[in-house]
Design a protein around this motif. Structure first.
Motif, PDB file in Angstrom:
ATOM      1  N   ALA B 101       0.829  -1.200   0.000  1.00 47.78           N
ATOM      2  CA  ALA B 101       0.000   0.000   0.000  1.00 47.78           C
ATOM      3  C   ALA B 101       0.864   1.252   0.000  1.00 47.78           C
ATOM      4  CB  ALA B 101      -0.922  -0.007   1.208  1.00 47.78           C
ATOM      5  N   PHE B 105       0.825   4.760  -3.016  1.00 44.99           N
ATOM      6  CA  PHE B 105      -0.082   5.537  -2.186  1.00 44.99           C
ATOM      7  C   PHE B 105      -1.178   6.181  -3.016  1.00 44.99           C
ATOM      8  CE2 PHE B 105      -1.326   8.276   1.322  1.00 44.99           C
ATOM      9  CZ  PHE B 105      -1.241   7.353   2.339  1.00 44.99           C
ATOM     10  N   ARG B 107      -2.872   4.704  -5.177  1.00 43.50           N
ATOM     11  CA  ARG B 107      -3.938   3.705  -5.169  1.00 43.50           C
ATOM     12  C   ARG B 107      -4.751   3.777  -3.884  1.00 43.50           C
ATOM     13  NH1 ARG B 107      -4.764  -1.056  -7.631  1.00 43.50           N
ATOM     14  NH2 ARG B 107      -4.606  -2.439  -5.868  1.00 43.50           N
ATOM     15  N   VAL B 108      -4.047   3.991  -2.780  1.00 41.72           N
ATOM     16  CA  VAL B 108      -4.733   4.101  -1.493  1.00 41.72           C
ATOM     17  C   VAL B 108      -5.771   5.213  -1.553  1.00 41.72           C
ATOM     18  CG1 VAL B 108      -4.443   4.662   0.932  1.00 41.72           C
ATOM     19  CG2 VAL B 108      -2.773   3.209  -0.217  1.00 41.72           C
ATOM     20  N   GLY B 350      -9.052   2.369   2.323  1.00 44.37           N
ATOM     21  CA  GLY B 350      -8.382   2.414   1.025  1.00 44.37           C
ATOM     22  C   GLY B 350      -7.023   1.739   1.102  1.00 44.37           C
ATOM     23  N   PHE B 351      -6.368   1.942   2.217  1.00 48.72           N
ATOM     24  CA  PHE B 351      -5.065   1.329   2.474  1.00 48.72           C
ATOM     25  C   PHE B 351      -5.184  -0.197   2.443  1.00 48.72           C
ATOM     26  CE2 PHE B 351      -1.486   0.054   5.074  1.00 48.72           C
ATOM     27  CZ  PHE B 351      -0.502   0.948   4.723  1.00 48.72           C
ATOM     28  N   ALA B 354      -5.836  -1.293  -1.192  1.00 51.10           N
ATOM     29  CA  ALA B 354      -4.675  -1.170  -2.069  1.00 51.10           C
ATOM     30  C   ALA B 354      -3.627  -2.201  -1.698  1.00 51.10           C
ATOM     31  CB  ALA B 354      -4.108   0.241  -1.975  1.00 51.10           C
TER      32      ALA B 354
END
Lengths: 352, 523, 365
Positions: B101, B105, B107-108, B350-351, B354
């Protein structure tokens, strides 16, 4: 007197008449579609049978929800409990080669999640909706994870032994009825028994009285020296057990006897709708469940009638009907009365 | 309607506390007061900054934060146990998740963007005492509206995205307003109506995408609308994923915070949420506010859909959302219904998302593990008293040592029993995989593992019934050993566990008998 | 509520700044990246982005993996893959592969599965014109994107063959089709099926219905139960997992009807699923044949092209003529009369020769 008559008419005449008209129209259309007596019997029988089959998981889960909500705990986690039941049924059958053990394990697994929900909502006074959401998420993830762990497959498990259907010898030769009520899963018949038992338990036993009191008027129950928490706990656990059974029906007793990722497909939410539409009562739930099951079947039925084939393009609207009807029902076309103290955590008053 | 248990945390701050924690709190409070005093004469800006920082030291601020962190921690521990039982290496999995992740980041934040919107939606509605469980439907309506406007009407750059976003928000708001009105004027419970309308919306948009609005073309095979015009797209701002929707989400966080805290409307909504009757007495119209609140919540969810369509999807696909509206509930719950809390919670989820892919590729743990973790976090947050209870019990347990300073044998015996019970639970659970040994074996293993957990908590609560259960557990071990004999299972180890457990249990039982009945504390 | 909002704002600002700082640090210095070397070799030759259904669909995802695995055995290549969970993730994954950030060497080929990846593939193909890409089940204009191969299947041809077989096998002169959804991709199957059934049995009755669901086997079973009750005795299911319910329904209904209830599988060989115990298949089976859509062949041949340096891009049609589409014959499980097989094979030859053209969309009203 006049108003009484009107009420009597409204309650006992209008609905049956409407139903009769609908059924007659359906039969006429069916007959025109196949134009052959035997096919007509088979198709009508199928309509009834499929209604029963799609209604059973809804009725079971909704009955479970009823026990929970009557005691004052909202249970939107039914979907998760069903999914857990569906998975456990297949896993246990896979390991022990006996679908009955699968059913038992499914019931227990549903009950286990029921206990989790009960601990959070009853003991810890947590938020009912949040806890239910957590159960749905957890069950969705956990079952898919274990699917891969146990079978090393994605998407769908291996097929296991299905729960054998019940054959009733003398029924088979009767037209329509034979197709409709013979060769069904034992859980379907059990569901009807369960509805009657639930009615008796809820309205004719002290246990039922206390359970309802926990949801309607917990402080009176408490004043009578009876633990509100205990009855709420039991109510939620029963709802888990029944949802687990419903899940077992979906996975090993109807359709392919295998577990598929997210296989309950939102039936837990439709069950919740049936619970509300059925006005939180066993027979209401039965009626609502059958009605929703019938709608489910109807969207396929239209495909077999050439004159109605165009309706297939609008099948989403038929699927929508249960949801829309519930919203309309709640909006006041029909009175729905939830238990009064629902979703209110009961805190024992501190004695000075 | 009382769903305030989540808000307890903010309100119960002044309950009396005892022991170590209260001392710590008192110390911190002293520091805070000192800080505030020291800047009494400082110039304006410095003063306000210091005051703001000093607020961080208040218990009101820290309690929900600690609570959320503990829930996350418990969820992580539980999921690690699940992973180990399932035969994965939880250490490798978690490190892959975190590194994966961090390395991406963008993507997070990309995953966080719709979650911020839907989380805000649920949280905002919650502030007025309602529960918006149907953010998913509002999101679908919003995305559909944005997609339609995106391809139908050509507009210049700059204006087009905004118009689409606004339409999406309005569509979502209308879809939220409907249950709001029903709740306010017909008393229809919004949990049910929003949920039902959510399914209705999914089916309705499916019909639109498969029927009247379906993209035409020889090779167009799916239920989807035409691609939106380039003018309507939101630009990508960082990396391969993150689009400008994220910035809008951040703006929304501040706007929602502003509405809630600085406007009359927000004040009224919160008042209705805290006590509907009292608000009405105070001259606030609760009905108007309820409907309004659900409409704004729906608008936020609609924005989530619109920004996803304009930022990444560029058209409406049938059933495109992987449950974003539903995840909004988890975000709001973890974020304690505070806009900024939602922001952080959304980034946290989100983390997880991802990192989930890296976890899948390096540790071969299925991505669904992320869903399990999410569910566990919610379950732990749902029960604020679990953490309270655990904190109280561990404090009391610690005290137990100090009370019996001269003879801390009993607490130690209890502690050892706890460890062995917990280990027993884990061990017997892992035996569930030995299905070939028959139903009896599996049944007893299952019972043993449940007993182990029960015994652990009872012992933790210093309840002497825990010892009895511990004793029953040890009997189970011997039974398991007898059944497993000759079946190739390592029964020596089971007997060892059983022996240790029974000896410990008998020993503790003798000690308790000497002292008397259990020291209270119910489980 | 005495929530001190200033405190909250300050806290969030601090967290944002901290996160931002950490993020900036990571982006600029990239401490998690492997230590810089002269040249980082890419251990993988092929990257696959699966469709959101994920592996285990017994259809194009699994077929693609099969083809890639075959290529691993034959060409000694390596492949990596991701399973996205949402449509929104496609473009990012494809773009990351095209960028090959971790390695200095690019991937030889990126394969995308499924029609809903088309937008993402086009966007990336435009930015990376030298990256070879392939997409399964979707048409991408080779004039605009010469670096993309579209792997397309003439499913209607295979459907016509199984339709022809069911036209010959039916006892009630009624055949049925169960589709997942009323979309052109599925109607391609339906059109071919009805055409084929009419070819061998002119004026045959047919019923077409959709489950509106790709995963729920119960829905497929209910629908098929009804079709069998209405007198249909052969059902071709093209509805993903919910089509497997049709096979189960065939098994459940076979005893209670005067006629045999047959099912026809799709995509992969599914005749074994019609046996009493699919895990140990023995004759007889109630799945008379399956329409085979050899995604594995398609993926294998595009990898082969890249491996041998003959990659040209453009369209690749997989049809009866090149073995990408076929129908299943499994004599161990079911012996079909040679006359029927030969008639089906005649149709096959005619389609290959071009004397018979199968329609690829619903041609009746």
């Amino acid at each position: 007197m006049k108003s009484n008559l009107k009420r009597f008419l409204r309650k006992n005449v209008i609905m049956p008449v409407v139903l009769l008209v609908v059924i007659t129209i359906l039969m006429k259309v069916t007959y025109d579609a196949v134009n052959d007596a035997e096919r007509f019997y088979d198709l009508t029988g199928w309509l009834l049978q499929a209604t029963l089959q799609s209604a059973t998981p809804l009725i079971l889960a909704a009955l479970g929800g009823m026990y929970s909500e009557k005691s004052g705990i909202v249970n939107i986690g039914l979907e998760g409990m069903m999914l857990m039941g569906a998975f456990t049924a297949v896993a246990a059958t896979y390991f022990f080669y006996d679908p009955w053990i699968g059913v038992l394990a499914a019931v227990l697994a549903g009950g286990l999640l029921g206990i989790v929900h009960a601990i959070i909502t009853v003991k810890m006074k947590g938020n009912h909706i949040v806890s239910g959401t957590g159960i749905i998420l957890f069950a969705g993830g956990f079952t898919t994870l274990m699917l891969e762990v146990i079978w090393n497959r994605k998407g769908m498990s291996e097929q296991v032994t299905a729960l054998p259907n019940v054959n009733i010898p003398f029924l088979r030769d009767i037209p329509i009825i034979g197709v409709a009520f013979d060769n069904l899963s034992p859980i379907v018949y059990f569901t009807f028994v369960l509805v009657i038992v639930s009615w008796y338990v809820l309205y004719r036993t002290p246990f039922g009285l206390r359970l309802r009191a926990a949801g309607e008027d917990p402080s009176t129950l408490d004043a009578a020296g009876i633990s509100v928490e205990k009855y709420r706990f039991i109510g939620v656990v029963i709802s888990g057990l029944l949802a687990g059974l419903s899940g077992a029906y979906i996975s090993i007793s109807f359709g392919l006897p295998a577990f598929g990722k997210q296989m309950t497909g939102g039936r837990g939410f439709i069950a919740l709708a049936a619970l509300i539409f059925g006005n939180w009562s066993p027979f209401g739930v039965l009626g609502a469940g059958l009605f929703f099951g019938f709608l489910d079947t109807l969207q396929f039925f239209v495909g077999f009638v050439p004159a109605w084939a165009w309706v297939q393009g609008y099948s989403q609207f038929i699927q929508m009907l249960p949801f829309v009807l519930v919203v309309l029902a709640l909006a006041g076309i029909r009175k729905s009365v939830p238990p009064k103290a629902i979703a209110v955590p009961y805190e024992k008053e501190v004695k000075a | 309607m009382n769903e305030d248990s989540l808000q307890d945390i903010g309100n119960q701050s002044d309950e009396p506390q005892k022991g170590l924690i209260s001392k710590l709190r008192a110390d911190v409070e002293k520091i805070r007061i000192k800080m505030v005093d020291s800047v009494e004469d400082a110039p304006g800006p410095i003063k306000s900054i210091v005051l703001a920082i000093s607020n961080l030291l208040t218990w009101i601020f820290w309690k929900p934060v600690i609570w959320a962190l503990f829930s996350v921690l418990l969820a992580v521990i539980t999921s690690a146990v699940i992973m180990e039982l399932a035969g994965y290496n939880s250490y490798v999995a978690f490190s892959a998740l975190i590194i994966g992740a961090l390395r991406q980041f963008d993507r997070v934040l990309f995953f966080a963007t719709p979650l911020i919107f839907t989380g805000l939606s649920v949280a905002f509605v919650f502030k007025s005492g309602l529960f918006n469980i149907g953010a998913e439907g509002q999101l679908y309506m919003g995305s559909m509206a944005a997609a339609i406007l995106g391809y139908l009407i050509p507009l210049p750059y700059g204006i087009h995205p905004l118009v689409c976003l606004a339409t999406g928000a309005i569509a979502g708001a209308l879809w939220g307003w409907l249950p709001g009105l029903l709740r306010a004027y017909r008393g229809a419970h919004e949990v049910v109506t929003t949920m039902m309308l959510s399914y209705t919306a999914i089916l309705f948009t499916q019909w639109l995408a498969a029927g009247p609005l379906k993209e035409l073309g020889e090779f167009q095979w799916n239920a989807q609308t035409t691609r939106i015009l380039e003018t309507a797209e939101l630009p990508t701002i960082w990396g391969n994923y993150l689009h400008a929707g994220f910035l809008i989400a951040i703006v929304c966080v501040f706007v929602v915070a502003f509405i809630l805290d600085r406007t009359v409307m927000g004040y009224e909504m919160r008042a209705v949420g805290l006590n509907e009757a009292a608000a009405e007495t105070a001259g606030i119209n609760p009905k108007k506010n309820m409907a309004m609140s659900l409409a704004i919540g729906g608008g936020l969810a609609g924005l989530a859909g619109a920004s996803e369509v304009q930022g990444t999807l560029h058209r409406f696909y049938n059933q495109w959302s992987p449950g974003l509206g539903f995840d909004g509930i988890t975000v709001a719950v973890l974020g304690n219904n505070n806009p900024f809390g939602c922001l952080l919670a959304a980034i946290f989820f989100g983390f997880l998302r991802a990192g989930g892919n890296a976890m899948h590729q390096q540790a071969h743990v299925p991505i669904e593990m992320v869903g399990v973790m999410q569910g566990l976090v919610v379950l732990f947050v749902a029960a604020p008293r679990v953490i309270q209870w655990m904190a109280d019990q561990s404090l009391d347990y610690g005290k137990w040592f100090s009370v019996e300073k001269a003879r801390p044998i009993q607490p130690i015996a209890f502690a050892l029993s706890m460890v062995i019970a917990l280990y027993g639970a884990y061990f017997s659970f892992s035996l569930l995989g030995e299905a070939q040994l028959g139903l009896m074996f599996i049944g007893i293993s299952a019972v043993t593992s449940v007993l182990g957990i029960v015994a652990f908590f009872l012992l933790f609560a210093r309840n002497s019934r825990g010892i009895i259960i511990s004793l029953i557990m040890s009997i189970c071990w011997f039974a398991l050993a007898v059944i497993g004999m000759g079946a190739g299972v390592d029964i020596g180890f089971m007997i060892l566990v059983g022996l240790i457990q029974s000896v410990l249990a008998v020993f503790s039982l003798l000690l308790v008998k000497g002292v008397g009945k259990s020291k209270g504390g119910d489980a | 509520m005495s929530f001190s909002n200033k405190g909250m704002i300050a806290a969030v600002l601090i967290v944002i700044i901290a996160v931002g700082a950490v993020g900036a640090y990571i982006v600029i210095y990239n401490p998690f990246a492997p230590p810089p070397e002269e040249f980082v070799e890419n251990p993988y030759d092929v990257a696959i982005v699966f469709a959101t259904g994920g592996l285990g669909d017994k259809s194009f995802n699994d077929g693609c993996k099969q083809g890639a695995d075959d290529a691993v055995g034959d060409f000694g290549i390596n492949y990596t893959y991701v399973e996205p969970t949402a449509i929104a993730e496609y473009e990012g994954f494809i773009r990351s592969y095209a960028e090959h950030t971790d390695y200095d060497e690019p991937y030889d080929l990126i394969i995308s599965i499924g029609f809903d990846q088309a937008d993402a593939v086009m966007a990336v193909a435009e930015d990376y014109p030298n990256q070879y890409m392939a997409i399964v089940d979707m048409f991408i204009d080779p004039g605009t994107y010469p670096n993309v191969t579209s792997l397309l299947f003439n499913e209607h041809e295979g459907s016509a063959l199984v339709g022809a077989m069911s036209g010959l096998m039916t006892q009630t002169d009624k055949v049925g089709f169960v589709g997942g959804m009323d979309i052109p991709l599925i109607n391609k199957f339906a059109a071919g099926y009805v055409f084929g059934a009419n070819y061998t049995n002119e004026g045959i009755n047919y019923t077409i219905a959709y489950t509106n669901d790709w995963v729920d086997t119960n829905v497929g079973q209910t629908l098929a139960d009804g079709m069998y009750a209405a007198g249909t005795d052969v059902i071709f299911a093209a509805a993903g997992r919910s089509g497997l319910g049709v096979i189960d329904s065939a098994k459940a209904n076979n005893d209670s009807h005067a006629y045999h209830t047959w099912a026809i599988g799709v995509d992969s060989p599914q005749m074994y699923l019609g046996c009493a115990d699919p895990e140990n298949p023995v004759a007889p089976t109630l799945v008379m044949t399956s329409m085979l859509k050899r995604v594995d062949v398609a993926v294998y041949s595009v990898i082969e092209q890249v491996h041998e340096g003959t990659y040209t891009g453009g369209l690749m049609f997989f049809s009866l003529s090149n073995g990408g589409i076929d129908y299943e014959i499994n004599e161990d499980l079911l012996v079909i009369a040679p006359a029927i097989i030969s008639e089906v094979n005649d149709l096959k030859a005619a389609i290959i020769a071009g004397t018979v053209v199968v329609p690829d969309d619903i041609y009746w009203t």
